[in-house]
Design a protein around this motif. Sequence first.
Motif, PDB file in Angstrom:
ATOM      1  N   UNK A 298      34.428  48.141  30.476  1.00 27.92           N
ATOM      2  CA  UNK A 298      34.971  46.473  30.086  1.00 27.92           C
ATOM      3  C   UNK A 298      35.724  45.988  30.916  1.00 27.92           C
ATOM      4  N   UNK A 299      35.344  44.767  31.149  1.00 24.51           N
ATOM      5  CA  UNK A 299      35.375  43.730  32.088  1.00 24.51           C
ATOM      6  C   UNK A 299      36.461  42.460  31.576  1.00 24.51           C
ATOM      7  N   UNK A 300      37.701  42.319  32.354  1.00 25.38           N
ATOM      8  CA  UNK A 300      38.139  41.378  31.546  1.00 25.38           C
ATOM      9  C   UNK A 300      37.653  39.844  32.905  1.00 25.38           C
ATOM     10  N   UNK A 301      37.825  39.065  32.093  1.00 20.98           N
ATOM     11  CA  UNK A 301      37.356  37.737  33.142  1.00 20.98           C
ATOM     12  C   UNK A 301      38.759  36.896  32.784  1.00 20.98           C
ATOM     13  N   UNK A 302      39.582  36.135  34.125  1.00 21.77           N
ATOM     14  CA  UNK A 302      40.434  36.119  34.209  1.00 21.77           C
ATOM     15  C   UNK A 302      39.685  34.154  33.978  1.00 21.77           C
ATOM     16  N   UNK A 303      40.584  33.143  34.413  1.00 24.26           N
ATOM     17  CA  UNK A 303      40.790  31.979  33.306  1.00 24.26           C
ATOM     18  C   UNK A 303      39.815  30.872  35.301  1.00 24.26           C
ATOM     19  N   UNK A 304      39.897  31.778  36.306  1.00 21.44           N
ATOM     20  CA  UNK A 304      39.756  30.979  37.865  1.00 21.44           C
ATOM     21  C   UNK A 304      37.632  31.914  37.230  1.00 21.44           C
ATOM     22  N   UNK A 305      37.293  32.866  36.348  1.00 20.25           N
ATOM     23  CA  UNK A 305      36.598  33.335  36.229  1.00 20.25           C
ATOM     24  C   UNK A 305      36.113  34.790  37.071  1.00 20.25           C
ATOM     25  N   UNK A 306      37.031  35.471  37.746  1.00 20.60           N
ATOM     26  CA  UNK A 306      37.104  36.144  38.415  1.00 20.60           C
ATOM     27  C   UNK A 306      37.106  37.632  37.386  1.00 20.60           C
ATOM     28  N   UNK A 307      35.967  38.170  37.617  1.00 21.50           N
ATOM     29  CA  UNK A 307      36.235  39.708  36.596  1.00 21.50           C
ATOM     30  C   UNK A 307      37.558  40.687  37.397  1.00 21.50           C
TER      31      UNK A 307
END
Length: 223
Positions: free
Chosen positions: A38-47
């Motif tokens: 499960x990968x979370x992507x933050x508001x900067x697009x960093x996984x």
Amino acid sequence: EVVASTNEFEQSGHGWRFKVAFPTAFTGADILQERINVIAIDHRGAPSTLRIDGAVQLGFIRDALTPSEIETLIDFGSGGNSVEYVQQGWSGQEPQHTWTEGHQSTIALPFAMPGARYGIEILAWPFIAGDKLPGQTMHVSIGETRIHTFHVGVGQQLLECEISSELTQAGKAIIRFDLPDATRASDLVASPDGRILAMAFRRLKLKRYLETASAFDPYRRRG
């Protein structure tokens, strides 16, 4: 390969919860061996890869070593199905859990195959108050037969015990949790909560152990 995704979240305790519709069935072994991530992507697009907590991971390991079939899964969070099974000694559903209330709590569970070897797996945490109350004791019984005693310290715990084939009779069994250390919250902490608390249940599984259980099965009887 991305198989499912969501951008809808709801606040849950100190974190967030979300649901995704997975296209196929998977097991705990798939997660342990990182065939599923499960990968979370933050508001900067960093996984960032999300990690499961230790208690849940331990459950996956036990499932991989001891083949079993889940017959009943009880969710004690709000909107869960615990109201279908709980009897006496429970507080109301909260977002992720339900507290035991008082010194004894009971649930009713059916066995699809009476006479088979079963186990229950509980994901829960205790009511504690520092040195005043460092943990909780929980006795698990069916009828007059005690099947296990847990001494539960700080943090979320995965608690598992076997139900012998002699106790898995037809109909619903009343499983009793005796809680000698249950304490009124307001007596120990600065809280208006007057409930007598012991354990917060998040999930309970009733599992039937399969005959193909491996040699690593910690609950298999030895000759």
